[in-house]
Design an enzyme around this catalytic site. Structure first.
Site, short mmCIF file in Angstrom:
data_model
loop_
_atom_site.label_atom_id
_atom_site.label_comp_id
_atom_site.label_asym_id
_atom_site.label_seq_id
_atom_site.Cartn_x
_atom_site.Cartn_y
_atom_site.Cartn_z
N GLY A 113 1.01 -0.98 -0.05
CA GLY A 113 -0.08 0.24 -0.33
C GLY A 113 0.93 0.74 -0.25
O GLY A 113 1.58 1.61 0.47
N GLY A 135 -0.88 4.57 0.34
CA GLY A 135 -2.06 5.43 0.26
C GLY A 135 -0.92 6.51 2.06
O GLY A 135 0.50 6.13 2.14
N LEU A 136 -1.56 7.05 2.26
CA LEU A 136 -0.47 7.73 3.21
C LEU A 136 -0.35 7.21 4.25
O LEU A 136 1.32 7.08 4.45
CB LEU A 136 -1.72 9.16 4.16
CG LEU A 136 -2.25 10.30 3.32
CD1 LEU A 136 -3.55 10.72 4.45
CD2 LEU A 136 -0.81 10.92 3.35
N GLY A 141 0.94 3.63 3.90
CA GLY A 141 1.93 3.27 3.63
C GLY A 141 2.83 3.96 2.69
O GLY A 141 4.27 3.35 3.12
N HIS A 189 -21.79 9.13 5.92
CA HIS A 189 -21.88 9.99 6.19
C HIS A 189 -23.20 10.67 5.01
O HIS A 189 -23.51 10.31 4.18
CB HIS A 189 -20.56 11.37 5.26
CG HIS A 189 -20.30 12.03 4.78
ND1 HIS A 189 -21.39 13.04 4.94
CD2 HIS A 189 -18.40 11.99 5.52
CE1 HIS A 189 -20.10 14.32 4.93
NE2 HIS A 189 -19.39 14.01 5.60
N SER A 239 -19.09 18.29 0.64
CA SER A 239 -18.56 18.86 2.40
C SER A 239 -19.40 18.98 3.60
O SER A 239 -20.17 19.84 2.83
CB SER A 239 -17.85 20.03 2.32
OG SER A 239 -17.31 19.63 3.69
N ARG A 246 -22.62 13.38 12.51
CA ARG A 246 -23.05 12.51 10.83
C ARG A 246 -24.22 11.89 11.21
O ARG A 246 -24.96 11.03 10.04
CB ARG A 246 -21.30 11.66 10.78
CG ARG A 246 -20.73 12.74 10.09
CD ARG A 246 -19.44 11.98 9.65
NE ARG A 246 -18.28 13.34 8.73
CZ ARG A 246 -17.31 13.20 8.73
NH1 ARG A 246 -16.80 12.52 8.39
NH2 ARG A 246 -16.39 14.18 8.16
N GLU A 273 -6.41 2.79 7.83
CA GLU A 273 -7.61 2.70 7.57
C GLU A 273 -7.37 1.14 7.41
O GLU A 273 -8.92 0.69 8.55
CB GLU A 273 -8.51 3.15 6.73
CG GLU A 273 -9.88 2.83 6.58
CD GLU A 273 -11.01 3.49 5.72
OE1 GLU A 273 -9.88 5.02 4.89
OE2 GLU A 273 -12.02 3.41 5.62
N ARG A 288 -15.51 7.56 13.56
CA ARG A 288 -14.43 8.90 13.66
C ARG A 288 -15.05 10.10 13.25
O ARG A 288 -15.91 10.15 12.60
CB ARG A 288 -13.31 7.71 11.71
CG ARG A 288 -12.79 8.96 11.15
CD ARG A 288 -12.14 8.85 10.58
NE ARG A 288 -12.14 8.64 9.59
CZ ARG A 288 -12.55 10.02 8.68
NH1 ARG A 288 -12.48 10.81 8.79
NH2 ARG A 288 -13.27 9.72 7.52
#
Ligand code: FAD
Ligand code: SF4
Ligand code: FES
Lengths: 254, 640
Positions: free
Chosen positions: B39, B41-42, B44, B265, B283, B329, B424, B434
């Site tokens: 991975g 992503g942020l 990995g 969401h 958003s 949410r 995640e 979260r």
């Protein structure tokens, strides 16, 4: 959302190529039930579902986020990278922008540095090579001073941000008559050149990235400006001007 | 027994003490270790860069064509940190407390405190890398506020925070690629974890261009493979996000924690037709000025402008007079579902509610609204073809984030020695819900500031054993895993039925959404538990996978992922059935307060449910990690 009542009938001419060594050709498909609410990629999903059930191979195309940020999607639609809409990736293009009865030609992003893998999928790993050649600031984890230690004027920070929004899609290369990647390269060089953190390595960075760009077989920039017109993030040509200044500076600095 | 390995001592000192006590690898020896990261992503990318900087040999795999496409790129709103630059009273403690409370008291105190502690280092690191965060005119960093907090602690880069943070981590990793410390393998899909002599020693991956099944050996394996929201088919996640890496690790012995904690969401674009491929997030800041409503009467199909005030139901304002449209949410999402279930939903499908800016435009003027939300309105119009300045937006909740994931201890190690999970794909820090801007923080905390320390402790301790039992691609477990993966691929390619993989995935997703989505009941969950095996059977009998294995084959890739979702969905349902309480993203209709709010049962359920795999279609075995709250008091939420 507009009504589903008026389905579009479209003729698609899609580039089919089995593999890197196959010659490839445009193949025609007729689709008679395209909802105007579909995105362009959903229209391709729809066609693919039909092809699969008819025992044919679906069209290979890349995509992931489907909201214009990952840079995976892209094709040349009726001669334009990502289609005719300005500032739009292919995944953000919707079928309501097409007319009933229209013929749509869909081809991969072509460039000698982007070999075709299959159908609309091309190999854009050359962009990673350019970044690897210097598209970073050399700071190890844990070595950073407080984030507010160096104030950065908002104007410069905003310009750096604008340059940094490049999604690495390659539309600029496909649109350029010389298949140059200067817009992509200049966006990264500009982001760092504008920030104080990027200055110490500025000269080395620009030289090394430009050398890699040329080595990979991308063409040179002769100021056509097609790249910026095609760019879904509207990366400005001013970045190429800045790149040229940085490059000139790098030649006199030792 | 599950040992979370939380260090002793006061909460505020645990991490510092732990770092002092853990074993270090001699710098000269680091290059003798190979760490495999799956991975980019942020989590990995930051782990790969930081581990390589320390001197380890890193091999990094991703199924994308370039690391920069990881789903993290799509995060919009921002990243939290306790810098307290706005001087509004933020502290590490407050960030810790907000995160624990936001998670509805179902997260581990020690992990969350550490997360808050390293949050500030993340911002420093990113700025040094050239991440162009928003700044004010004085040149200093700007902050904004986000749901669930009373302070402004969110750093952002316009609506593209994830993109900018990921490009920072990607750059740091590419620098290590240039230095020869990270070997980057793109277009590789991990299919299995390989365990030898009780330790994770590598993975098997498919080269997605030519179909080769490749073995990768290592001394430790780090999974940073993202969340499983796409089990619902429609979600805000990128299309390729899947559970396979984590699930296959689960099948090899890693426990899976709290799979039923899924975040939905409230402000996403609604489903418009049966060909729709994904849902887009709008958003949630829009709820600051937009008013949510549906017609009072069932089946009222008049265009919104023709429905007079008297015939409208502003249901959030009616039910929650003090929070109104700004309820959290989960509450907003659930109520949208209720009104649609009553037949009062709007739009063609009846599965949408209005988010109306008419009053705000009349009050503040169109220009003010444009300045605040122009880009969102523009995006909305691009997708829907409708102008939200004139016609109310239509929104509906969508699956967005998964709090559950592989169980990890304080060191981020799973129940398989030498197998780690970051970002995640682990369950660690968000409890049952979260808070906004906390996933980016957690991914980067795990990758930049936690794993570089904790993995050294393992390697230093296991060193002798790892060398004694060295592995090669010829080691039996590797050869077996290659064979298993090859057989499974062939089985998928032999599927020649009458349905596309997508259509079966969609069917599974709809079932999960109806029965195991925003609001769950015992009956509904039992129904889902009975139906999932039928859909799985349908897949193996009637799906169609075209093409060959020895080439790029996107349908084959999909089929492998959907096959795992069809097994994993059962685990989600089992977890949801067993948790007889409501908390955060898990709402069981049987357990609610008289006002209809989530009713926790702290006596019986203040634990992490970690599940052990027992075979396809077999019930998993529950292991409990008790959650001890020594520093915060458990309270009931109220938004009336
Ligand atoms: C639309 C949207 C907006 C969001 N906005 C915010 C926000 O504002 N703030 C916030 O804090 N959070 C936000 N989130 C959540 C946050 O973006 C994610 O939780 C986070 O980025 C996950 O990061 P990661 O590194 O764990 O995984 P990912 O970024 O998902 O990366 C997973 C990586 O694993 C690889 N991978 C997976 N499986 C395999 C396999 N089998 N073989 C090989 N490689 C594999 C993939 O290629 C990828 O590189 C948002 C999420 C969405 C959907
Ligand atoms: S400069 Fe524009 S067109 Fe080129 S890769 Fe970046 S985003 Fe795509
Ligand atoms: S699919 Fe991500 S930009 Fe189009």
């Amino acid at each position: 959302m507009s009504s589903n009542g008026n389905l579009l009938q479209l003729k698609l001419r899609v580039w089919r190529q089995k593999g890197p060594d196959d010659a490839g050709k445009l193949v025609e498909y007729q689709l008679d039930d395209v909802s105007p609410d579909m995105s362009f990629l959903e229209m391709l999903d729809h066609l693919n579902a039909k092809l699969i059930l008819e025992g044919q191979e679906p069209i290979a195309f890349e995509h992931d986020c489907r909201e214009g940020i990952c840079g995976a999607c892209g094709a040349v639609v009726n001669g334009m990278s990502h289609g005719q809409e300005k500032g739009t990736t292919l995944c953000q293009l919707h079928m309501r922008k097409f007319r009933n009865g229209e013929t749509i030609t869909i081809e991969p992003f072509r460039a000698s540095a982007f070999p075709i893998i299959k159908d609309l999928v091309v190999d854009r790993s050359a962009f990673d090579q350019i970044i690897r050649a210097g598209g970073y600031i050399s700071v190890n984890t844990g070595n950073a001073p407080d984030a507010n230690a160096i104030p950065i004027g908002k104007d410069k920070a905003d310009l750096a941000f604008d340059a940094a929004t490049c999604i690495g899609c390659g539309a600029c290369v496909a649109a350029c008559p010389n298949a140059s990647a200067m817009l992509f390269l200049s966006a990264k060089v500009s982001q760092f050149a504008l920030l104080p953190q990027g200055r110490p390595e500025a000269a080395r960075r620009v030289k090394s990235m430009v050398a890699m760009h040329d080595e990979l077989g991308f063409g040179s920039c002769t100021n056509h400006g097609e790249c910026s017109t095609a760019c879904p993030k509207e990366i400005s040509l001013a970045n190429i001007a800045r790149l040229n200044r940085e490059f000139a500076k790098s030649l006199i600095s030792v | 027994m599950l040992d979370s390995k939380i260090p002793a001592g006061p909460l505020t000192e645990k991490w510092d003490k732990h770092r002092m006590n853990i074993k270090l690898v001699n710098p000269a020896n680091k290059r003798k270790f190979t760490i495999l990261v799956v991975g980019t992503g942020l989590a990995g990318a930051s782990a790969s860069a930081s581990l390589a900087e320390l001197g380890y040999n890193v091999i990094t795999l991703t199924y994308h064509d370039t690391p920069r496409r990881a789903h993290s790129i799509a995060a919009q709103g921002g990243i939290n940190a306790a810098k307290n630059y706005p001087n509004d009273g933020d502290t590490i403690w407050r960030l810790f407390y907000d995160t624990i409370k936001g998670g509805d008291f179902r997260a581990r105190e020690a992990n969350v405190y550490r997360l808050a502690q390293v949050s500030n280092n993340i911002i420093d690191q990113c700025v040094a890398q050239g991440v162009p965060f928003a700044r004010d005119y004085g040149g200093l960093l700007a902050n904004r506020s986000f749901g669930g907090a009373l302070v402004s602690r969110t750093f952002y880069a316009r609506g593209q925070t994830g993109q900018q943070l990921l490009l920072g981590a990607y750059s740091a990793m590419m620098r290590q690629v240039a230095l020869g410390k990270v070997k980057l393998m793109t277009r590789r899909e991990m299919l299995d974890v390989v365990i030898h002599n009780g330790r994770a020693r590598g993975v098997i991956a498919r080269n997605m261009l030519n179909g080769q099944i490749e073995p990768y050996t290592a001394d430790a394996v780090v999974l940073a493979t993202g969340g499983y929201g796409n089990v619902y088919f429609l979600s805000t996640n990128a299309k390729a996000c899947n559970v396979s890496a984590a699930y296959r690790a689960h099948k090899k012995g890693a426990f899976f924690a709290n799979p039923c904690y899924v975040q939905i969401h409230p402000t996403c674009l609604p489903v418009h037709g049966d060909i729709q491929s994904k849902l887009t997030l709008m958003s949630e800041s829009l709820r600051n000025d937009g008013r949510v409503w549906v017609p009072k009467n069932k089946g009222d199909k008049r265009p919104p402008a023709e429905i007079p005030e008297a015939d409208r139901d502003y249901y959030l304002e009616r039910k929650y007079p003090s929070f109104g449209n700004l309820v959290p949410r989960d509450v907003a999402s659930r109520n949208a579902k209720y009104v649609c279930d009553e037949g009062r939903g709007v739009g063609e499908t009846g599965l949408a509610v209005y988010l109306d800016f008419a009053d705000a435009i009349q009050r503040d003027g169109e220009e003010t609204i444009r300045a605040k939300y122009g880009n969102l309105f523009h995006m909305y119009e691009k997708i829907t073809g409708e102008n939200p300045y004139r016609v109310p937006m239509k929104i509906f909740p969508a699956v967005h984030y998964t709090m559950g994931g592989l169980w990890v201890d304080y060191n981020l190690m799973t129940t398989v020695p030498g197998l780690y999970a970051l970002g995640e794909c682990n369950f660690s820090d968000h409890g049952a819900n979260r808070l906004g801007a906390s996933a980016l923080m957690q991914g980067l905390a795990d990758g930049y500031f936690v794993i570089p320390y904790t993995i050294g402790d393992y390697l230093a301790t296991a060193w002798g054993d790892l060398r004694k039992h060295d592995v090669t691609p010829e080691t039996a477990e590797f050869k077996d895993a290659v064979k298993d993966a090859t057989d499974k691929t062939e089985k998928l390619l032999a599927l020649n039925g009458e349905r596309t993989v997508d259509s079966i995935h969609r069917e599974l997703g709809m079932l999960m959404w109806d029965k195991c989505g925003m609001s769950r009941t015992k009956e509904g969950l039992e129904e889902a538990a009975a139906k999932i095996p039928q859909i799985r059977e349908e897949f193996w009998r009637n799906a169609k996978v075209p093409g060959r294995g020895a080439e790029l084959n996107q349908e084959l890739e999909k089929a492998g992922r959907v096959a795992d979702f069809l097994e994993f969905a059962e685990l989600i349902v089992q977890d949801a059935l067993h948790r007889e309480e409501s908390c955060g993203g898990h709402f069981r209709e049987e357990y609610q307060t008289p006002e209809g709010e989530a009713l926790r049962n702290d006596e019986e359920f203040a634990y992490v449910a970690a599940w052990e795999y027992n075979g396809v279609g077999e019930a998993a075995t529950l292991h409990k990690e008790e959650l001890k709250f020594e520093n915060v008091e458990l309270t009931q939420r109220s938004y009336k």
